[in-house]
Design a protein around this motif. Structure first.
Motif, short mmCIF file in Angstrom:
data_model
loop_
_atom_site.label_atom_id
_atom_site.label_comp_id
_atom_site.label_asym_id
_atom_site.label_seq_id
_atom_site.Cartn_x
_atom_site.Cartn_y
_atom_site.Cartn_z
N UNK A 17 0.86 -1.18 0.00
CA UNK A 17 0.00 0.00 0.00
C UNK A 17 0.90 1.23 0.00
N UNK A 18 0.81 2.02 -1.05
CA UNK A 18 1.51 3.31 -1.10
C UNK A 18 0.57 4.37 -0.54
N UNK A 19 1.09 5.20 0.35
CA UNK A 19 0.27 6.20 1.04
C UNK A 19 0.86 7.58 0.80
N UNK A 20 0.02 8.51 0.35
CA UNK A 20 0.45 9.89 0.16
C UNK A 20 -0.69 10.81 0.54
N UNK A 21 -0.39 12.08 0.74
CA UNK A 21 -1.43 13.04 1.11
C UNK A 21 -1.05 14.42 0.59
N UNK A 22 -2.07 15.21 0.25
CA UNK A 22 -1.81 16.57 -0.20
C UNK A 22 -3.10 17.36 -0.18
N UNK A 23 -2.96 18.67 -0.24
CA UNK A 23 -4.09 19.57 -0.46
C UNK A 23 -3.58 20.74 -1.27
N UNK A 24 -4.24 21.01 -2.40
CA UNK A 24 -3.83 22.13 -3.23
C UNK A 24 -2.55 21.89 -4.01
N UNK A 46 -2.89 2.29 -3.97
CA UNK A 46 -2.40 3.64 -3.71
C UNK A 46 -3.47 4.37 -2.92
N UNK A 47 -3.15 4.75 -1.71
CA UNK A 47 -4.09 5.48 -0.85
C UNK A 47 -3.69 6.95 -0.86
N UNK A 48 -4.63 7.81 -1.27
CA UNK A 48 -4.37 9.25 -1.23
C UNK A 48 -5.36 9.87 -0.24
N UNK A 49 -4.83 10.55 0.75
CA UNK A 49 -5.66 11.27 1.72
C UNK A 49 -5.73 12.69 1.21
N UNK A 50 -6.87 13.04 0.61
CA UNK A 50 -6.94 14.23 -0.24
C UNK A 50 -8.40 14.61 -0.44
N UNK A 51 -8.67 15.90 -0.45
CA UNK A 51 -10.05 16.38 -0.61
C UNK A 51 -10.36 16.97 -1.98
N UNK A 52 -9.33 17.36 -2.73
CA UNK A 52 -9.61 18.21 -3.89
C UNK A 52 -9.10 17.67 -5.22
N UNK A 67 -9.25 6.96 -2.43
CA UNK A 67 -9.20 8.36 -2.02
C UNK A 67 -9.98 8.53 -0.72
N UNK A 68 -9.30 9.05 0.31
CA UNK A 68 -9.90 9.23 1.62
C UNK A 68 -9.86 10.71 1.97
N UNK A 69 -10.97 11.30 2.40
CA UNK A 69 -10.96 12.73 2.74
C UNK A 69 -10.16 13.00 4.01
N UNK A 70 -9.58 14.19 4.06
CA UNK A 70 -8.82 14.58 5.25
C UNK A 70 -9.72 15.05 6.37
#
Length: 234
Positions: A17-24, A46-52, A67-70
């Protein structure tokens, strides 16, 4: 939580599981996803913790993206962005025991995921860090398009990047040779740009903090056999 799965069932993947996160910072996110999709052995998840991020764009990549919301509300998500907290959320939802954490502006080389997974399998009690290089400038729109199409290879990325002069670096090796490794007890050597760890070790650590203090790094070093793996992160 949303799933974006364009991965071919016949395409071999690494059980990680690759995990990353960002906003904007979705330009970086899309470049990272393009590099992961063009890996010699892509990650199974690939798990992305991201809203946008744009769901239509996420559906373009041949990856199993979760995609999981922050946050659960619409109040000032950018101000609430917490990389340690978001990575913990990603780890909680991971389907695999092998976890690879990447900053959103990483561009993995083609063999990075396979290399990190191989090293983690051989050293399950270790905390493995990839050896990064740093782009000397942002990718142009044309270069991002070439990356997405699988036409921007390691050599091109190498030409655009440099090693960190303030850290020890492994000399380049033949791509067929095993990636070099060295072990250290120096807690200050850890930085979270790109690292791999098993779920068991991650749970033993407890959780990631927003900023890794000297005390946190020292505790982490005492708990784990700390290793650096040259897996040619760019």
């Amino acid at each position: 939580m949303m799933h974006h799965d364009k991965a071919s069932p016949k395409r071999p993947t690494a059980p990680v599981s690759v995990i990353t996160t960002c906003y904007g910072r979705n330009t970086h996110l899309y470049n990272l996803l393009a590099a992961l999709a063009n890996s010699s052995t892509p990650p199974a998840e690939v798990i992305i913790v991201n809203d946008d991020a744009d769901p239509k764009r996420l559906n373009e990549y041949a990856l199993n993206i979760v995609q999981i919301p922050t946050t659960k509300d619409g109040n000032d998500k950018q101000a609430r962005f917490d990389i340690g907290h978001n990575r913990n959320i990603g780890a909680t939802h991971a389907s695999f025991d092998a976890l690879i954490f990447l900053d959103v502006d990483c561009l993995v080389a083609a063999d990075s995921i396979a290399g990190l997974y191989s090293k983690l399998t051989a050293h399950p009690n270790a905390l493995l860090m990839g050896q990064p290089k740093y782009l000397t400038r942002p990718l142009s729109a044309a270069e991002s398009a070439a990356l997405s199409a699988g036409m921007l290879n390691n050599a091109a990325l190498d030409a655009l990047s440099v090693y960190n002069p303030y850290r020890p670096n492994f000399a380049p090796t033949d791509s067929l040779a095993p990636a070099a490794m060295t072990q250290t007890e120096d807690f200050g050597a850890f930085w979270s740009l790109c690292f791999a760890i098993t779920r068991q070790q991650f749970d033993a650590l407890g959780a990631l903090t927003p900023l890794m203090s000297a005390t946190a790094r020292r505790t982490l070093t005492l708990r784990f056999a700390h290793a650096r793996a040259a897996c040619r992160f760019i």
